[in-house]
Design a protein around this motif. Structure first.
Motif, mmCIF file in Angstrom:
data_model
loop_
_atom_site.group_PDB
_atom_site.id
_atom_site.type_symbol
_atom_site.label_atom_id
_atom_site.label_comp_id
_atom_site.label_asym_id
_atom_site.label_seq_id
_atom_site.Cartn_x
_atom_site.Cartn_y
_atom_site.Cartn_z
ATOM 1 N N ASN A 28 -13.518 -29.411 -20.945
ATOM 2 C CA ASN A 28 -13.189 -30.296 -19.823
ATOM 3 C C ASN A 28 -11.916 -31.100 -20.065
ATOM 4 N N GLU A 29 -11.737 -31.598 -21.289
ATOM 5 C CA GLU A 29 -10.552 -32.407 -21.570
ATOM 6 C C GLU A 29 -9.275 -31.562 -21.493
ATOM 7 N N GLN A 30 -9.404 -30.263 -21.760
ATOM 8 C CA GLN A 30 -8.240 -29.384 -21.628
ATOM 9 C C GLN A 30 -7.952 -29.073 -20.169
ATOM 10 N N ILE A 31 -9.026 -28.908 -19.381
ATOM 11 C CA ILE A 31 -8.846 -28.638 -17.952
ATOM 12 C C ILE A 31 -8.109 -29.785 -17.278
ATOM 13 N N ARG A 32 -8.393 -31.024 -17.724
ATOM 14 C CA ARG A 32 -7.749 -32.193 -17.131
ATOM 15 C C ARG A 32 -6.228 -32.154 -17.286
ATOM 16 N N GLU A 33 -5.762 -31.460 -18.309
ATOM 17 C CA GLU A 33 -4.322 -31.387 -18.558
ATOM 18 C C GLU A 33 -3.615 -30.455 -17.579
ATOM 19 N N ILE A 34 -4.359 -29.544 -16.954
ATOM 20 C CA ILE A 34 -3.744 -28.531 -16.099
ATOM 21 C C ILE A 34 -3.584 -29.063 -14.684
ATOM 22 N N LYS A 35 -2.361 -29.337 -14.305
ATOM 23 C CA LYS A 35 -2.062 -29.785 -12.949
ATOM 24 C C LYS A 35 -1.622 -28.621 -12.060
ATOM 25 N N LYS A 36 -1.004 -27.640 -12.710
ATOM 26 C CA LYS A 36 -0.549 -26.466 -11.965
ATOM 27 C C LYS A 36 -0.531 -25.265 -12.893
ATOM 28 N N ILE A 37 -0.580 -24.089 -12.306
ATOM 29 C CA ILE A 37 -0.691 -22.867 -13.100
ATOM 30 C C ILE A 37 -0.008 -21.718 -12.357
ATOM 31 N N GLY A 38 0.456 -20.727 -13.090
ATOM 32 C CA GLY A 38 1.025 -19.529 -12.480
ATOM 33 C C GLY A 38 0.174 -18.318 -12.828
ATOM 34 N N ILE A 39 0.162 -17.333 -11.967
ATOM 35 C CA ILE A 39 -0.624 -16.115 -12.198
ATOM 36 C C ILE A 39 0.320 -14.961 -12.498
ATOM 37 N N VAL A 40 0.111 -14.337 -13.645
ATOM 38 C CA VAL A 40 0.930 -13.190 -14.060
ATOM 39 C C VAL A 40 -0.001 -11.999 -14.245
ATOM 40 N N SER A 41 -0.098 -11.178 -13.221
ATOM 41 C CA SER A 41 -0.980 -10.010 -13.256
ATOM 42 C C SER A 41 -0.140 -8.742 -13.394
ATOM 43 N N PHE A 42 -0.401 -7.989 -14.460
ATOM 44 C CA PHE A 42 0.274 -6.697 -14.621
ATOM 45 C C PHE A 42 -0.754 -5.640 -15.029
ATOM 46 N N VAL A 43 -1.616 -5.347 -14.083
ATOM 47 C CA VAL A 43 -2.660 -4.330 -14.237
ATOM 48 C C VAL A 43 -2.080 -2.944 -14.024
ATOM 49 N N GLY A 44 -1.096 -2.846 -13.131
ATOM 50 C CA GLY A 44 -0.544 -1.547 -12.765
ATOM 51 C C GLY A 44 -1.339 -0.938 -11.621
ATOM 52 N N ASN A 45 -0.784 0.105 -11.015
ATOM 53 C CA ASN A 45 -1.431 0.701 -9.853
ATOM 54 C C ASN A 45 -2.066 2.064 -10.133
ATOM 55 N N GLU A 46 -2.205 2.416 -11.406
ATOM 56 C CA GLU A 46 -2.869 3.689 -11.692
ATOM 57 C C GLU A 46 -4.358 3.603 -11.355
ATOM 58 N N PHE A 47 -4.835 4.611 -10.658
ATOM 59 C CA PHE A 47 -6.255 4.721 -10.343
ATOM 60 C C PHE A 47 -6.920 5.461 -11.492
ATOM 61 N N SER A 48 -8.037 4.909 -11.967
ATOM 62 C CA SER A 48 -8.722 5.460 -13.137
ATOM 63 C C SER A 48 -9.846 6.406 -12.728
ATOM 64 N N TYR A 49 -9.763 7.651 -13.198
ATOM 65 C CA TYR A 49 -10.839 8.636 -13.014
ATOM 66 C C TYR A 49 -11.488 8.842 -14.373
ATOM 67 N N ALA A 50 -12.723 8.374 -14.509
ATOM 68 C CA ALA A 50 -13.360 8.390 -15.829
ATOM 69 C C ALA A 50 -14.640 9.209 -15.833
ATOM 70 N N ASN A 51 -14.781 10.050 -16.857
ATOM 71 C CA ASN A 51 -16.013 10.790 -17.106
ATOM 72 C C ASN A 51 -16.609 10.286 -18.409
ATOM 73 N N LEU A 52 -17.895 9.924 -18.369
ATOM 74 C CA LEU A 52 -18.553 9.397 -19.555
ATOM 75 C C LEU A 52 -19.626 10.366 -20.032
ATOM 76 N N GLY A 53 -19.507 10.761 -21.297
ATOM 77 C CA GLY A 53 -20.482 11.671 -21.879
ATOM 78 C C GLY A 53 -21.620 10.917 -22.530
ATOM 79 N N PHE A 54 -22.444 11.630 -23.274
ATOM 80 C CA PHE A 54 -23.568 10.994 -23.964
ATOM 81 C C PHE A 54 -23.083 10.110 -25.111
ATOM 82 N N THR A 55 -21.925 10.435 -25.686
ATOM 83 C CA THR A 55 -21.317 9.619 -26.737
ATOM 84 C C THR A 55 -19.863 9.371 -26.366
#
Length: 252
Positions: A28-55
């Motif tokens: 909580n005391e750390q949250i009090r210090e944050i007056k403003k924040i920026g969002i830096v999202s770099f997930v990328g636009n690749e769509f993930s096709y995943a197959n999961l096996g038994f292991t």
């Protein structure tokens, strides 16, 4: 599920993970210090096709570029709305729109078309420069995550569709694995983070489409339905991260 139950659940995840931390909230005391924040999202636009096996040795993932959903734009929009309107903190946190080279940041954990586990120290200086240019001390950094803590193989990461060997023909699930880190530009550290491993519960949404790759192979109707479901999933799951990390906790 309220914040108290979220905290309890994640605490259980931390224990079960053999002391590998899945999430750390800000005090909580750390949250009090944050007056403003920026969002830096770099997930990328690749769509993930995943197959999961038994292991893990039977797992495979194929990443395909797509232009139907701007993942970073969607994630940023939801995070911004959550921070500005849904955090029940005594002092509101303003979100500052920041500009950055997402392709350069993506290159910090992408190699030969595959993603490695993201390490913030590789781009700490770059993030500090972004913060300084916008007169910020804190950034919320969003990257691809994986379906297991420290899963070096990187199977079923990011956002996409997946299937397991136990699924029936035509049965798929949506997966949404992203990692969130609060970056302190003054110390180049991450005092709070939220790993996708903390949200394995209810993570998958069943859909009844045949497996088609890439997205252009779906009919226009199927594709529109799938895109809508993915956006709804982002709108539902993304707020959990910032709520867990940046919400005041009573009694603490």
């Amino acid at each position: 599920m309220n914040l108290k139950r979220i905290t309890t659940f994640i605490s259980i995840v931390v224990v079960l993970a053999g002391c590998t931390l899945a999430a750390i909230p800000l005090k909580n005391e750390q949250i009090r210090e944050i007056k403003k924040i920026g969002i830096v999202s770099f997930v990328g636009n690749e769509f993930s096709y995943a197959n999961l096996g038994f292991t893990v040795f039977g797992n495979s993932e194929n990443l395909v570029e797509q232009e139907y959903i701007d993942f970073d734009k969607e994630v940023t929009k939801v995070l911004k709305s959550t921070i500005q309107t849904k955090l029940n903190n005594p002092t509101k946190i303003d979100v500052v729109d920041v500009e950055f080279d997402s392709s350069a940041l993506l290159g910090s954990y992408k190699e030969n078309g595959k993603y490695r586990k993201f390490k913030i120290e590789l781009v700490a200086n770059e993030l500090a420069q972004i913060a300084k240019a916008n007169n910020l001390n804190y950034l919320l950094v969003v990257t691809r995550g994986y379906n297991a803590i420290d899963n070096g193989a990187g199977f079923m990461g990011g956002i996409g569709i997946s299937r397991t060997s136990a699924m029936k023909e035509g049965q798929l699930t949506i997966h949404n694995y992203l990692d969130y880190k609060l970056f302190d530009a003054s110390t180049l550290t991450t005092p709070a983070f939220f790993s996708t491993a903390a949200m394995n519960f209810g993570q998958k949404r069943d859909i009844q489409f045949s497996w088609k790759e890439p997205l252009t192979d779906y009919s226009e109707t199927e594709r529109a339905e799938l895109i809508t479901m993915i956006k709804e999933d982002i709108e539902y799951r993304v707020p959990w991260a910032v709520t867990y990390m940046l919400s005041y906790r009573s009694g603490k």
